[in-house]
Design an enzyme around this catalytic site. Structure first.
Site, PDB file in Angstrom:
ATOM      1  N   GLY A 523       0.346  -1.080   0.043  1.00  0.00           N
ATOM      2  CA  GLY A 523      -0.455   0.352  -0.108  1.00  0.00           C
ATOM      3  C   GLY A 523       1.327   1.306   0.034  1.00  0.00           C
ATOM      4  O   GLY A 523       2.161   0.963  -0.504  1.00  0.00           O
ATOM      5  N   GLY A 524       0.335   2.730   0.427  1.00  0.00           N
ATOM      6  CA  GLY A 524       1.148   3.668   0.558  1.00  0.00           C
ATOM      7  C   GLY A 524       1.729   3.880   1.618  1.00  0.00           C
ATOM      8  O   GLY A 524       2.976   3.951   1.793  1.00  0.00           O
ATOM      9  N   GLY A 526       4.183   1.060   2.623  1.00  0.00           N
ATOM     10  CA  GLY A 526       4.610  -0.133   1.950  1.00  0.00           C
ATOM     11  C   GLY A 526       3.985  -1.123   2.245  1.00  0.00           C
ATOM     12  O   GLY A 526       3.306  -1.475   2.438  1.00  0.00           O
ATOM     13  N   PRO A 527       5.645  -2.472   2.156  1.00  0.00           N
ATOM     14  CA  PRO A 527       4.834  -3.663   1.635  1.00  0.00           C
ATOM     15  C   PRO A 527       3.924  -4.165   3.145  1.00  0.00           C
ATOM     16  O   PRO A 527       4.454  -3.957   4.332  1.00  0.00           O
ATOM     17  CB  PRO A 527       5.766  -4.297   1.187  1.00  0.00           C
ATOM     18  CG  PRO A 527       6.880  -3.958   1.893  1.00  0.00           C
ATOM     19  CD  PRO A 527       7.333  -2.368   1.354  1.00  0.00           C
ATOM     20  N   ASP A 639      -9.800   7.780   4.014  1.00  0.00           N
ATOM     21  CA  ASP A 639      -8.592   6.600   3.259  1.00  0.00           C
ATOM     22  C   ASP A 639     -10.054   5.295   2.907  1.00  0.00           C
ATOM     23  O   ASP A 639      -8.866   4.355   2.926  1.00  0.00           O
ATOM     24  CB  ASP A 639      -7.192   5.849   3.530  1.00  0.00           C
ATOM     25  CG  ASP A 639      -6.475   5.889   1.913  1.00  0.00           C
ATOM     26  OD1 ASP A 639      -7.347   5.709   1.072  1.00  0.00           O
ATOM     27  OD2 ASP A 639      -5.441   4.894   1.815  1.00  0.00           O
TER      28      ASP A 639
END
Length: 832
Positions: A523-524, A526-527, A639
């Site tokens: 995602g935004g 990181g992994p 979000d």
């Protein structure tokens, strides 16, 4: 004439009453002259069970089956391997007295196939209150066939699993091939070994799982059975050496408990909840890899709490070290020292036994009549082929010859196993015991010193822990002071010392050094990686990427917010890690990953039926309501999207990713930020274009998500579509054209659910209206979903449609004035 009229009326009344009485008494019965046509049904006398025609999810094939109360769980199917291809089938009694399923051309596609029915005797069928469908000879009242002896994949009260080697009779259950295909699957459930009864699940002809032997009360390989299962009154009847049968009867007859063998080969204990009008899974057998038959090979022992889970028994070593290191354990183990079998008498050189406590004993045991553990031990020692023995009061003496297969270690309960080893291995054991005794004495001698030092050590460790917490807090405080989105006021209220700090090295070990094979998504932030801690607990590790647009602020924001939130529809944060440049968040592991992997992936979304989708919609709504109104901190998520809805093993939704969430300050209904963050397509127009956010911003995102769940399509998938620029516009056009069926995912497009789906589309369109004040709040949304609010408000045009039409009519230069210059941080739309 008047008298004759009264008599005629009386006769007609008597005839009418007789017909009514006949229809009432025959509601659970099929006579030889009766034809049950699709979609007609009959019901048991108590109304609990219904027999009729049914189509599983995602198929139009029709099957004659029995279900309990609602069609949510089918307990028996007749024509499993011969489906009807249309709705013109029928169920009746044929001329030879058998129950048959007929297709549209009246050809028999399934029959009870009883051969010893008297040609002179009529038969009838009855659906009993237990759910058992029986075929009865009318003249004698004798039951000549019953569905309980021909089960599908469900084991119900008073059913019997039977194995009779003498007659060849075997009553067993068989799994479905898939959730949409009830034909015979890969797995079957049966009762084996009349002398030492055990339940087996078979994958084809290979054993897949076994229960361990029956000790008269429980199956010893299921350690929780005594506390969980025995309330259901399990009973095993052994008749000689050839016949055994198993049944169960719940102590509380008012509740229906049953066991289902699912298409993946797992057994689920299920109970009907009247309060919810749905089934609830109480327990699942085969939760760990250790329950897979023989996973550790010969002389291997499996423990779900160990790492690795497989280890050789004491006195044994891996047969193939290279394979063992690769975690391919099926090659098993071999003895380190050969047995001294020639020393048959018990002396200093003879073989002996090492005790292995609390295990599921191996498969393929032999039973003997020895009436004491001592006698059992001596019998094994005198037999050169005997490799182990066990004595359990409810079973007797068990012994094994040859390899020991399928041993599982438990933390409590079950049986002790004595493994035969060479005398030299016993010497090692005695030496280890002596070493332990010396060590114990040493510990006792030094105990006074340790007690004296303990207080000092505790103080030092306390200071270190406090230092680490203060470091975490100071980093967070520094980050908060660098942003206008100030959360420092809330930070002072959060007890960060309650949050578990993980060691980076342990997290690297848990994820195999963040191996790509363990990567769940990105995602935004990181992994995200799957990991397993040393205690066997599965976790999800979110690792901040250096290339990420997010950083310490989002990291600490999530730590602070989610650590103080507790709700069944919010993902649970287990802890965090901050070491050097590493910033990691540790969550509970969600085996079904995120919602987008189901609804946007063609091979997967067909398994998400309308019931599951509605449950996800409702659960997500309740999670949002908790954030907006019920939690201690008033939170705007900012979000919400399909990839941020995680699904547990029962497909319950959990809202995740709080890195962009905001604590809503003051008592107003709206706030403003100069830093717009989120995901295009899910952002409300007043937030994307003006930086204004409120509860209604999340409501807009929820509306987009709801429409995606119903349609099975991403909002972004319409960007290059000439007719509609977004899912919202497409839904609005279809609504106005009274063609909403074109919007609905074909896999849930069922007339049975059409009214509920249309209501959800209406609610979704209410949530994405242009003006924030026109959108309902989440409390109202939940009332709409549960139909507490019957009449839904009229709709106005969704957001972005008007602006898009304006943009199409303006030049590029003119259109630039319609947007603010706010910067936007956009998160990646991917699953985790």
């Amino acid at each position: 004439m008047e008298s004759n009229g009264h008599i005629s009326f009386l006769c007609l009344s008597i005839i009418f009453c007789c017909l009514c009485l006949d229809s009432v008494t025959a509601i659970d019965t099929i006579s030889s002259s009766q034809l049950i046509k699709d979609p007609e049904t009959i019901s048991s006398n108590n109304g609990m069970f219904t027999l009729g025609f049914f189509s599983p999810q995602n198929t139009t094939n029709r099957y004659v089956c029995i279900w309990y109360k609602t069609r949510t769980l089918v307990v028996w199917i007749g024509n499993r391997n011969q489906p009807l291809k249309d709705s013109k089938g029928s169920f009746t009694i044929s001329e030879d007295g058998n129950l048959v399923v007929l297709n549209a051309t009246k050809h028999v596609i399934w029959s009870t196939n009883v051969s010893n029915i008297s040609l002179k005797s009529n038969t009838s069928a009855q659906l009993q209150d237990s759910g058992n469908l029986v075929l009865i000879e009318d003249a004698t009242g004798k039951i000549i066939w019953k569905s309980f002896l021909h089960p599908s994949n469900v084991f119900m009260p008073n059913m019997q699993l039977i194995t009779n080697k003498r007659t060849g009779q075997k009553v067993e259950g068989t799994s479905w091939k898939s959730p949409s295909d009830p034909s015979f699957g890969s797995f079957s459930l049966s009762l084996e070994r009349p002398k030492i009864p055990e339940i087996f699940i078979w994958e084809g002809t290979r054993p897949h799982w076994r229960s361990g032997p029956w000790n008269g009360i429980v199956f010893t390989g299921i350690p929780t059975m005594q506390s969980v299962y025995n309330l259901n009154g399990f009973s095993v009847l052994v008749e000689g050496d050839d016949s055994v049968q198993l049944s169960f009867s719940p102590a509380n007859s008012d509740r229906l408990v049953l066991y289902m063998l699912d298409w993946k080969g797992k057994i689920q204990e299920m109970i009907w909840k009247n309060s919810k009008s749905q089934w609830e899974v109480l327990f699942t057998v085969q939760k760990t890899d250790c329950e897979v038959y023989g996973i550790c090979g010969a002389y291997g022992r499996c423990s779900s709490q160990a790492k690795p889970i497989c280890n050789c028994l004491r006195g044994f070593e891996p047969r193939n070290e290279e394979e063992w290191n690769r975690k391919n354990w099926t090659s098993g183990c071999v003895r380190k020292k050969a047995l001294q079998c020639e020393n048959s008498k018990v002396d200093s050189k003879s073989d002996g036994f090492l005790k292995l406590e609390k295990v599921k004993v191996p498969d393929l045991a032999d039973w003997s009549s020895a009436r004491s553990e001592e006698k059992c031990r001596s019998q094994c020692l005198e037999n050169c082929n005997c490799t182990a023995y066990s004595y359990e009061a409810g079973i007797g003496c068990l012994s094994w010859s040859g390899n020991l297969i399928d041993i599982q270690q438990f933390s409590s309960g079950s049986i002790d196993l004595y493994i035969r080893v060479a005398n030299s291995e016993l010497d090692k054991e005695r030496g280890a015991t002596a070493t332990f005794t010396i060590a114990a004495i040493t510990v006792i001698v030094t105990l006074v010193i340790i007690v004296t030092c303990a207080y000092v050590m505790w103080k030092c460790l306390g200071r270190e822990r406090k230092k680490r917490k203060l470091l975490l807090f100071s980093c967070c405080k520094g980050s908060a002071e660098q942003t206008n989105d100030n959360i420092i006021g809330e930070l002072s209220q959060v007890k960060l010392q309650e949050l578990l700090l993980f060691d980076a090295e342990k997290l690297a070990n848990a994820t195999d050094d963040f191996n790509y094979s363990n990567k769940l998504g990105e995602g935004g932030f990181g992994p995200v990686y799957k990991g397993k801690l040393e205690n066997g607990q599965e976790i999800a590790v979110k690792r901040l990427s250096r290339a990420s647009g997010q950083g310490l602020e989002e990291f600490m924001n999530e730590v602070v917010l989610i650590s103080k939130l507790q709700h069944r529809n919010l993902v649970r944060l287990l802890g965090c890690c901050r070491e050097g440049e590493e910033n990691m968040l540790i969550y509970e592991y969600m085996p079904n990953k995120s919602l987008d992997t189901f609804i946007f992936d063609p091979p997967e979304h067909k398994f998400l039926d309308w019931k599951n989708r509605f449950s996800i919609i409702e659960g997500t709504a309740r999670g949002l309501l908790y954030l907006h109104r019920d939690s201690r901190l008033r939170i705007i998520h900012r979000d919400l999207k399909a990839s941020n809805i995680l699904l547990d093993d029962e497909l319950n939704p959990k809202i995740s990713d709080f890195g962009l969430a905001r604590i809503f300050g003051g008592h107003g209904d709206e706030d403003k930020t100069r830093r717009v963050v989120g995901t295009y397509g899910y952002m409300a127009p007043e937030y994307a274009m003006g930086g204004l956010f409120s509860e209604k911003s999340d409501v807009f995102s929820f509306g987009v998500l709801l429409l995606e769940i119903v349609s099975g399509r991403r909002n972004s998938s319409f960007y290059n579509n000439e007719q509609s620029m977004s899912l919202l516009e497409f839904a609005w056009n279809m609504w106005n054209e009274d063609n909403i069926v074109s919007l609905i995912d074909q896999y849930i497009c069922d007339p049975v659910h059409e009214k509920d789906i249309l209501r959800c589309v209406h609610i979704g369109l209410l949530c994405v209206q242009e003006s924030a004040r026109d959108r309902p709040n989440m409390a109202t949304v939940i009332s709409m979903l549960s139909s507490e609010i019957v009449n839904l408000p009229a709709l106005s045009q969704p957001a972005y449609i008007l602006k898009q039409n304006m943009l199409n009519s303006l030049s590029n230069e003119e259109s630039q004035g319609l947007f603010s210059n706010n910067s936007a941080t956009i998160t990646d739309i991917q699953g985790r």
